[in-house]
Design an enzyme around this catalytic site. Sequence first.
Site, PDB file in Angstrom:
ATOM      1  CE  LYS A  98      -3.755   2.300   2.428  1.00 32.11           C
ATOM      2  NZ  LYS A  98      -3.207   3.472   3.143  1.00 32.11           N
ATOM      3  CG  ASN A 207      -6.139   2.548  11.809  1.00 33.28           C
ATOM      4  OD1 ASN A 207      -4.952   2.767  11.645  1.00 33.28           O
ATOM      5  ND2 ASN A 207      -6.555   2.018  12.946  1.00 33.28           N
ATOM      6  CB  THR A 208      -8.846   7.001  13.036  1.00 27.16           C
ATOM      7  OG1 THR A 208      -7.501   7.154  12.573  1.00 27.16           O
ATOM      8  CG2 THR A 208      -9.072   7.917  14.220  1.00 27.16           C
TER       9      THR A 208
END
Length: 256
Positions: A98, A207-208
């Site tokens: 990525k 994610n967060t």
Amino acid sequence: MDKPLVIANREFRSRLMIGTGKFASSELLKSALQSSGAEIVTVAIRRVDISNKEEPILKAIDRGRYFLLPNTSGARDAKEALKVAQIAREILETDWIKLEVTPDPRSLLPDPVETYLAAKMMIEDGFVVLPYMPADPILAKRLEDLGCATVMPLGSPIGSNRGIRTEDAIRMIIENSSVPVVVDAGIGAPSHAAYAMEMGADAVLVNTCIATAKDPVLMAEAIRDAVIAGRKAFIAGIPPQSIYARPSSPLKGQIF
């Protein structure tokens, strides 16, 4: 029936990708991954000791169950990103990467020029490249033409939880792309994930929103369900909007 997500000839059942930063513990990460149903898990190579077999984040990821996708988070230019990718390939034995090039530590916005240059170098070096990029339809097409396996436009800045603020550009990218479009960054609620999928995105990376929730395990489950619901709505065909009312029961042919 829905088709599987296919990236570089590899099939995945889940359309949710999970980032591994910001979790309070590796055990919490492990539980959230299980709850999410995700198959692709990304790890920031510069932020973990990938040479250490006891590295907590890596130990939390069962590579028999999850597909490990290393990322170049923290790279400031193309050469640095390529170096990080090469280290990841050597140690983790994967040619998938990525790509992230974010020279400004405050905005963490992807550098379009260095991202393109890095993608070109990586593809020439045999990598399967999934680039995090600005929501720019022209850049997306150029990256696709280079041979990138996906394009990953941001919804809003990394960790901002602001949702899809680049809707028009993402819609154009989806319309013109022949590779999977993954909305990456800014998804801060299940509704954001569902909306990205309703727009026609092939997958989302979160994610967060999960890692910093009061209950990350439950939030992972909520995001999982939202991605599934959004994908089903897209396949079903969402009716067009109107500024005028449309009666549910037409007036024509009334009995009295």
